[in-house]
Design an enzyme around this catalytic site. Structure first.
Site, mmCIF file in Angstrom:
data_model
loop_
_atom_site.group_PDB
_atom_site.id
_atom_site.type_symbol
_atom_site.label_atom_id
_atom_site.label_comp_id
_atom_site.label_asym_id
_atom_site.label_seq_id
_atom_site.Cartn_x
_atom_site.Cartn_y
_atom_site.Cartn_z
ATOM 1 N N ASN A 179 0.836 -1.217 0.000
ATOM 2 C CA ASN A 179 0.000 0.000 0.000
ATOM 3 C C ASN A 179 0.867 1.262 0.000
ATOM 4 O O ASN A 179 0.524 2.254 0.637
ATOM 5 C CB ASN A 179 -0.919 -0.012 1.236
ATOM 6 C CG ASN A 179 -2.044 0.996 1.126
ATOM 7 O OD1 ASN A 179 -2.591 1.208 0.041
ATOM 8 N ND2 ASN A 179 -2.370 1.650 2.223
ATOM 9 N N LYS A 185 -5.837 -5.201 16.028
ATOM 10 C CA LYS A 185 -5.082 -4.286 16.897
ATOM 11 C C LYS A 185 -5.199 -4.744 18.362
ATOM 12 O O LYS A 185 -4.224 -4.755 19.104
ATOM 13 C CB LYS A 185 -5.598 -2.854 16.768
ATOM 14 C CG LYS A 185 -5.375 -2.244 15.399
ATOM 15 C CD LYS A 185 -3.894 -2.090 15.090
ATOM 16 C CE LYS A 185 -3.611 -1.487 13.747
ATOM 17 N NZ LYS A 185 -2.221 -1.609 13.338
ATOM 18 N N TYR A 193 -10.600 -5.477 11.614
ATOM 19 C CA TYR A 193 -9.395 -4.638 11.659
ATOM 20 C C TYR A 193 -9.069 -4.259 13.108
ATOM 21 O O TYR A 193 -7.945 -4.423 13.585
ATOM 22 C CB TYR A 193 -9.581 -3.375 10.810
ATOM 23 C CG TYR A 193 -8.567 -2.307 11.142
ATOM 24 C CD1 TYR A 193 -7.236 -2.450 10.771
ATOM 25 C CD2 TYR A 193 -8.924 -1.158 11.871
ATOM 26 C CE1 TYR A 193 -6.296 -1.480 11.098
ATOM 27 C CE2 TYR A 193 -7.997 -0.191 12.202
ATOM 28 C CZ TYR A 193 -6.684 -0.346 11.821
ATOM 29 O OH TYR A 193 -5.747 0.600 12.166
ATOM 30 N N SER A 211 -4.637 1.658 17.741
ATOM 31 C CA SER A 211 -5.638 2.600 17.234
ATOM 32 C C SER A 211 -6.681 2.883 18.299
ATOM 33 O O SER A 211 -7.018 2.003 19.109
ATOM 34 C CB SER A 211 -6.325 1.961 16.019
ATOM 35 O OG SER A 211 -7.465 2.696 15.663
#
Ligand code: NAD
Ligand code: UFG
Length: 338
Positions: A35, A152, A148, A124
């Site tokens: 990415n 984390k 996602y 996050s």
């Protein structure tokens, strides 16, 4: 110090590599470019006046990691590498768990074999989930709401268990709020592939003519102007937070958690207005239905980072928009040759 940075060609990684080089550290970047572009690192070298070493490798490839540790002898790791699109993670959870969680386990095993036991990890604010009141404080129970976020949370658990198992580990879990902006030179910045998921990159692409208008997801929240509030943080402030955390770990063992945010909420419409001011012309928008999974409002309690690290944000929403716009205007297609 000599620092190995995973994901160092990405958005936050490239700004942090620059900050590290400027602070006098040596850097080796490990990235598989899934990415990002190597052009980011070339420009970081130009801005810093010296280069970071680069190893193109996947963090799930332990043999490649072992070679990078043997060849470059880093003393610490800053770990950014990961997939980060919330919506995509719902559709391909195994890819997210493999890349983010299994990749981190490979990295930690390789670190252990090379006796490198200092790591700063990109967590996050999403780990706080939907049940905590804002502002978020590090001691709250966490509970992410999507694959996602759960990667984390799981990595935080793995690192906490590792720290508890062996006191030689020094671990910083940094919970980022909403990183935006770019280096003030306009040479490096965020270059999302495809349609941007996040607010400010989307606004910037409307402003530069790549998209027709901003869709504001929800105008009927219980907030002052009906749109969601987030804690936006300038990416250079965030990069400096990593250096502060690394400095802290040089004389503190154990596992530490810090929110990296400003402590202030800004609404979608306020952000849109600030970006219009930076651009100097109107940016079309329309109020659209709510985006599933969005929380109405959250921001950080950043007092622990101030107390422990002596770090707090210094750059304003206006600077975030001006710097982000300078990057977008000078690089309308990001790092791709235009
Ligand atoms: P980014 O996509 O720009 O950077 C991530 C980098 O990791 C990219 O260069 C990518 O090529 C690389 N990468 C991904 N998987 C890899 C693998 N298996 N092996 C090697 N390299 C790999 O994202 P970013 O915005 O710079 O985010 C960096 C980190 O911060 C991520 O872990 C992300 O989850 C976390 N984070 C980001 C935000 C945000 O809003 N940007 C918020 C909170 C946390
Ligand atoms: N928004 C719009 N239109 C858009 C994009 C976003 O109105 O085109 C709104 C969203 O609905 C939200 C706000 O702008 O109210 C911010 O959205 P972002 O997608 O920029 O940021 P989020 O807070 O949803 O998510 C970000 C990261 C996640 C991370 C989370 C918490 O993308 O990875 O912050 O740190 F988990």
């Amino acid at each position: 110090m000599r620092i190995l940075v995973t994901g160092g060609t990405g958005y936050i990684g490239s700004h942090t590599v620059l900050t590290l080089l400027e602070a006098g550290h040596d850097v080796v970047v490990v990235d598989n470019l899934v990415n990002s572009s190597p052009e980011a690192l070339r420009r970081v070298g130009e801005l810093a006046g010296r280069e970071a070493a680069f190893v193109e490798a996947d963090i799930t490839d332990e043999a490649a990691l072992d070679a990078a540790f043997s060849d470059h002898s880093p003393e610490a790791v800053i770990h950014f590498a990961g997939l980060k699109a919330v919506g995509e993670s719902v559709g391909i959870p195994l890819d997210y768990y493999h890349n983010n969680v299994a990749g981190t386990i490979s990295l930690l095993r390789s670190m252990d074999r090379h006796a490198v036991r200092t790591i700063v990890f990109s967590s996050s604010a999403t780990v706080y989930g939907e049940h905590n009141p804002t502002p978020y404080v590090e001691k709250m129970e966490i509970g992410a709401m999507n694959p996602y976020g759960r990667t984390k949370e799981q990595i935080e658990d793995i690192l906490s268990d590792l720290g508890a198992s062996d006191p030689r580990w020094r671990i910083a879990l940094l919970r980022y709020f909403n990183p935006v902006g770019a280096h003030p030179s306009g040479r490096i910045g965020e270059d999302p592939q495809g349609i941007p998921n996040n607010l400010v990159p989307f606004i910037a692409q409307v402003a530069v003519g790549r998209r027709e208008k901003l869709m504001v997801f929800g105008g009927d929240y219980d907030t002052p102007d009906g749109t969601c509030l987030r804690d936006y943080i300038h990416v250079v402030d965030l990069a400096e937070g990593h250096v502060a955390a690394l400095n802290y770990l040089t004389d503190h063992e154990g596992v530490h958690r810090w929110n990296l945010g400003s402590g202030t909420g800004t609404s979608v419409l306020e952000m849109h207005a600030a970006f219009e001011k930076a651009v100097g012309s109107p940016i079309p928008y329309e109020i659209a239905p709510r985006r599933p999974g969005d929380l109405p409002a959250f921001w950080a309690d950043p007092s622990a980072a101030l107390a422990d690290l002596g770090w707090s944000t210094v750059r304003t929403v206006e600077q975030m928009c001006e710097d982000h716009w300078r990057w977008q205007k000078n690089n309308p297609m990001g790092y791709a040759p235009s």
